[in-house]
Motif scaffolding. Structure first.
Motif, PDB file in Angstrom:
ATOM      1  N   GLU A 120      36.117   0.703  -9.790  1.00  0.00           N
ATOM      2  CA  GLU A 120      35.837   2.086  -9.389  1.00  0.00           C
ATOM      3  C   GLU A 120      36.245   3.021 -10.511  1.00  0.00           C
ATOM      4  O   GLU A 120      37.256   2.823 -11.172  1.00  0.00           O
ATOM      5  CB  GLU A 120      36.628   2.438  -8.128  1.00  0.00           C
ATOM      6  CG  GLU A 120      36.502   3.895  -7.720  1.00  0.00           C
ATOM      7  CD  GLU A 120      37.409   4.225  -6.561  1.00  0.00           C
ATOM      8  OE1 GLU A 120      37.156   5.252  -5.923  1.00  0.00           O
ATOM      9  OE2 GLU A 120      38.359   3.498  -6.315  1.00  0.00           O
ATOM     10  N   GLU A 121      35.449   4.022 -10.728  1.00  0.00           N
ATOM     11  CA  GLU A 121      35.812   5.068 -11.687  1.00  0.00           C
ATOM     12  C   GLU A 121      35.706   6.407 -10.994  1.00  0.00           C
ATOM     13  O   GLU A 121      34.651   6.771 -10.472  1.00  0.00           O
ATOM     14  CB  GLU A 121      34.896   5.040 -12.914  1.00  0.00           C
ATOM     15  CG  GLU A 121      35.261   6.138 -13.909  1.00  0.00           C
ATOM     16  CD  GLU A 121      34.456   6.047 -15.183  1.00  0.00           C
ATOM     17  OE1 GLU A 121      34.755   6.799 -16.120  1.00  0.00           O
ATOM     18  OE2 GLU A 121      33.521   5.233 -15.232  1.00  0.00           O
ATOM     19  N   VAL A 122      36.829   7.120 -10.987  1.00  0.00           N
ATOM     20  CA  VAL A 122      36.855   8.451 -10.392  1.00  0.00           C
ATOM     21  C   VAL A 122      36.537   9.454 -11.475  1.00  0.00           C
ATOM     22  O   VAL A 122      37.114   9.386 -12.562  1.00  0.00           O
ATOM     23  CB  VAL A 122      38.253   8.749  -9.789  1.00  0.00           C
ATOM     24  CG1 VAL A 122      38.280  10.143  -9.185  1.00  0.00           C
ATOM     25  CG2 VAL A 122      38.582   7.694  -8.750  1.00  0.00           C
ATOM     26  N   PRO A 123      35.625  10.385 -11.227  1.00  0.00           N
ATOM     27  CA  PRO A 123      35.277  11.354 -12.282  1.00  0.00           C
ATOM     28  C   PRO A 123      36.523  12.074 -12.782  1.00  0.00           C
ATOM     29  O   PRO A 123      37.356  12.506 -12.001  1.00  0.00           O
ATOM     30  CB  PRO A 123      34.312  12.328 -11.571  1.00  0.00           C
ATOM     31  CG  PRO A 123      33.758  11.527 -10.442  1.00  0.00           C
ATOM     32  CD  PRO A 123      34.830  10.599 -10.017  1.00  0.00           C
ATOM     33  N   ARG A 124      36.613  12.178 -14.098  1.00  0.00           N
ATOM     34  CA  ARG A 124      37.777  12.845 -14.692  1.00  0.00           C
ATOM     35  C   ARG A 124      37.647  14.350 -14.529  1.00  0.00           C
ATOM     36  O   ARG A 124      36.586  14.920 -14.795  1.00  0.00           O
ATOM     37  CB  ARG A 124      37.849  12.499 -16.182  1.00  0.00           C
ATOM     38  CG  ARG A 124      39.035  13.108 -16.892  1.00  0.00           C
ATOM     39  CD  ARG A 124      39.107  12.612 -18.325  1.00  0.00           C
ATOM     40  NE  ARG A 124      37.921  12.995 -19.092  1.00  0.00           N
ATOM     41  CZ  ARG A 124      37.783  14.182 -19.685  1.00  0.00           C
ATOM     42  NH1 ARG A 124      38.758  15.065 -19.611  1.00  0.00           N
ATOM     43  NH2 ARG A 124      36.692  14.469 -20.361  1.00  0.00           N
ATOM     44  N   PRO A 125      38.721  15.037 -14.123  1.00  0.00           N
ATOM     45  CA  PRO A 125      38.644  16.496 -13.986  1.00  0.00           C
ATOM     46  C   PRO A 125      38.337  17.156 -15.319  1.00  0.00           C
ATOM     47  O   PRO A 125      38.788  16.712 -16.371  1.00  0.00           O
ATOM     48  CB  PRO A 125      40.056  16.868 -13.511  1.00  0.00           C
ATOM     49  CG  PRO A 125      40.627  15.605 -12.946  1.00  0.00           C
ATOM     50  CD  PRO A 125      40.014  14.495 -13.721  1.00  0.00           C
ATOM     51  N   VAL A 126      37.558  18.228 -15.256  1.00  0.00           N
ATOM     52  CA  VAL A 126      37.230  18.970 -16.463  1.00  0.00           C
ATOM     53  C   VAL A 126      38.461  19.725 -16.917  1.00  0.00           C
ATOM     54  O   VAL A 126      39.128  20.380 -16.130  1.00  0.00           O
ATOM     55  CB  VAL A 126      36.078  19.960 -16.192  1.00  0.00           C
ATOM     56  CG1 VAL A 126      35.789  20.811 -17.419  1.00  0.00           C
ATOM     57  CG2 VAL A 126      34.837  19.189 -15.773  1.00  0.00           C
ATOM     58  N   THR A 127      38.790  19.615 -18.187  1.00  0.00           N
ATOM     59  CA  THR A 127      39.969  20.292 -18.721  1.00  0.00           C
ATOM     60  C   THR A 127      39.572  21.628 -19.319  1.00  0.00           C
ATOM     61  O   THR A 127      38.384  21.925 -19.503  1.00  0.00           O
ATOM     62  CB  THR A 127      40.655  19.444 -19.794  1.00  0.00           C
ATOM     63  OG1 THR A 127      39.761  19.345 -20.914  1.00  0.00           O
ATOM     64  CG2 THR A 127      40.977  18.052 -19.279  1.00  0.00           C
ATOM     65  N   ALA A 128      40.589  22.419 -19.663  1.00  0.00           N
ATOM     66  CA  ALA A 128      40.328  23.741 -20.240  1.00  0.00           C
ATOM     67  C   ALA A 128      39.637  23.641 -21.584  1.00  0.00           C
ATOM     68  O   ALA A 128      38.911  24.547 -21.996  1.00  0.00           O
ATOM     69  CB  ALA A 128      41.643  24.509 -20.378  1.00  0.00           C
ATOM     70  N   HIS A 174      42.973  29.513 -15.451  1.00  0.00           N
ATOM     71  CA  HIS A 174      42.567  28.399 -16.307  1.00  0.00           C
ATOM     72  C   HIS A 174      43.291  27.127 -15.883  1.00  0.00           C
ATOM     73  O   HIS A 174      44.489  27.158 -15.587  1.00  0.00           O
ATOM     74  CB  HIS A 174      42.870  28.714 -17.775  1.00  0.00           C
ATOM     75  CG  HIS A 174      41.914  29.698 -18.367  1.00  0.00           C
ATOM     76  ND1 HIS A 174      40.751  29.350 -19.008  1.00  0.00           N
ATOM     77  CD2 HIS A 174      41.937  31.049 -18.378  1.00  0.00           C
ATOM     78  CE1 HIS A 174      40.110  30.427 -19.410  1.00  0.00           C
ATOM     79  NE2 HIS A 174      40.813  31.485 -19.037  1.00  0.00           N
ATOM     80  N   PRO A 175      42.574  26.025 -15.837  1.00  0.00           N
ATOM     81  CA  PRO A 175      43.180  24.790 -15.334  1.00  0.00           C
ATOM     82  C   PRO A 175      44.254  24.261 -16.275  1.00  0.00           C
ATOM     83  O   PRO A 175      44.156  24.377 -17.495  1.00  0.00           O
ATOM     84  CB  PRO A 175      41.991  23.818 -15.244  1.00  0.00           C
ATOM     85  CG  PRO A 175      40.987  24.347 -16.223  1.00  0.00           C
ATOM     86  CD  PRO A 175      41.140  25.838 -16.196  1.00  0.00           C
ATOM     87  N   GLN A 176      45.271  23.698 -15.673  1.00  0.00           N
ATOM     88  CA  GLN A 176      46.357  23.068 -16.418  1.00  0.00           C
ATOM     89  C   GLN A 176      46.130  21.559 -16.459  1.00  0.00           C
ATOM     90  O   GLN A 176      45.385  21.033 -15.643  1.00  0.00           O
ATOM     91  CB  GLN A 176      47.696  23.389 -15.750  1.00  0.00           C
ATOM     92  CG  GLN A 176      48.004  24.878 -15.675  1.00  0.00           C
ATOM     93  CD  GLN A 176      49.365  25.151 -15.074  1.00  0.00           C
ATOM     94  OE1 GLN A 176      50.363  24.535 -15.431  1.00  0.00           O
ATOM     95  NE2 GLN A 176      49.396  26.073 -14.118  1.00  0.00           N
TER      96      GLN A 176
END
Length: 357
Positions: A120-128, A174-176
């Protein structure tokens, strides 16, 4: 074969570590000694290195997760995984050190004879770094819920050197975690309106002096022998201070009001220097020109009151020495007058008969 990466203990009293950022993506090749992850403890943010070479087959805790020391947070495999795993840390569900990670993708996530055959691969969160920094975001990253800002050590250092506030990125949503690339977005943020200037209380001026106790003690002993109700320390100090204040300020014909204290207020005395030392004085309800505290009968050896518009003179005792300490507003009592006041009181304590003449 596979190698488990655990949350390390970076301090003697550390129970958990906060994952600031993964420096490798699931499936990336890693070499022994590569910086793998940034972990924050209550002391500092540090980089944790890979303990062996291979491929990052599974990431079992996300940025912002707080993980107990000793829990498995990643797996490095010898061969490149077909479907790398990325998932958040589940408290109570993570495998302890030495246990085989389970539940990744399906019940047969690791069949017999396979080295982390992940499914399984969980989509990686988009970073800043990948987000459009110009697009405003109205929500705050949940990683900041604890009040801590997640940022790489280099980003923190550069922000401090350049006078940039990472809290502005947090406020903008902005995401951390923040990295060096996010500092450019921080520079493009609209300048905040300057906060109203706060005016601090004026810094008081202070003068201290010391005199021997011998003559003063002899004078008080003489008063006690000659009078049934001799004046106590606050009454004497009020008289000495009023006389010195009158001379220092040039207020020869003006009434001098003195607030007398030991550990508690005795009231405001009017012209205590113009009356016999043994005369009882009634307290008045008017604001005073001077506050005096005689603490020679207490264990207190020093007192520095905070700012007050009224000059405050304190007398303490240590062995055979009397210490005077004056705190005053230089505008209300100019430096020359303050020096004359302390000098005058010190002279009266050293030679009390001077006050009676």
């Amino acid at each position: 074969m596979s190698h488990e990466v655990i949350m390390p203990a970076l301090g003697m009293a550390q129970d958990t570590g906060l994952i600031v950022a993964w420096l490798k993506r699931p499936g990336d090749p890693v070499s022994e000694g590569d910086a793998l992850i940034e972990v924050e403890t209550d002391k500092a943010t540090m980089e944790v290195e890979a303990g062996r070479s291979g491929y990052l087959a599974a990431v079992l805790a996300e940025d912002g997760d707080e993980v107990p020391v000793g829990q498995v947070i990643a797996v490095i495999s010898d061969t490149a995984p077909e479907a790398p795993v990325r998932r958040a840390f589940a408290p109570g569900g993570a495998e302890p050190v030495g246990a085989e990670p389970t539940g990744v993708g399906s019940a047969d996530a690791r069949p017999a004879g396979a080295d982390w055959d992940v499914r399984e691969e969980v989509p990686r969160p988009v970073t800043a770094r990948e987000a459009d920094a110009a697009v405003p975001v109205t929500t705050v990253d949940p990683a900041c819920a604890s009040g801590r800002i997640l940022a790489s050590p280099k980003a923190r250092r550069l922000a401090a050197e350049q006078g940039l506030a990472l809290t502005d990125l947090v406020a903008a949503g902005h995401p951390q975690p923040f990295h060096v690339a996010d500092l450019e977005a921080l520079r493009r943020l609209p300048t905040r309106a300057a906060a109203p200037e706060l005016h601090a209380a004026p810094r008081p001026s202070e003068i201290s002096a010391e005199v021997p106790t011998e003559t003063y003690d002899a004078f008080r002993a003489w008063l006690a022998a000659e009078h049934e109700a001799p004046p106590d320390g606050p009454r004497l100090l009020a008289a000495f201070a009023a006389g010195a204040y009158r001379a220092a300020s040039g207020s020869i014909d003006q009434a001098i009001l003195v607030s007398a204290y030991d550990v508690a207020p005795r009231g405001v005395l009017r012209d205590p220097d113009l009356h016999a030392l043994t005369d009882p004085l009634d307290a008045v309800g008017e604001p005073s020109h001077l506050i005096v505290r005689d603490l020679t009968g207490t264990a207190i050896r020093g007192l520095r009151p905070g700012y007050a518009p009224v000059p405050s003179l304190t007398l303490t005792r240590a062995g055979d020495t009397l210490a005077l300490h004056l705190v005053h507003d230089a505008e209300a009592l100019p430096p020359e007058a303050a020096l004359a006041l302390v000098t005058g009181v010190a002279a009266r304590l050293t030679d009390p008969l001077r006050h009676l003449l």
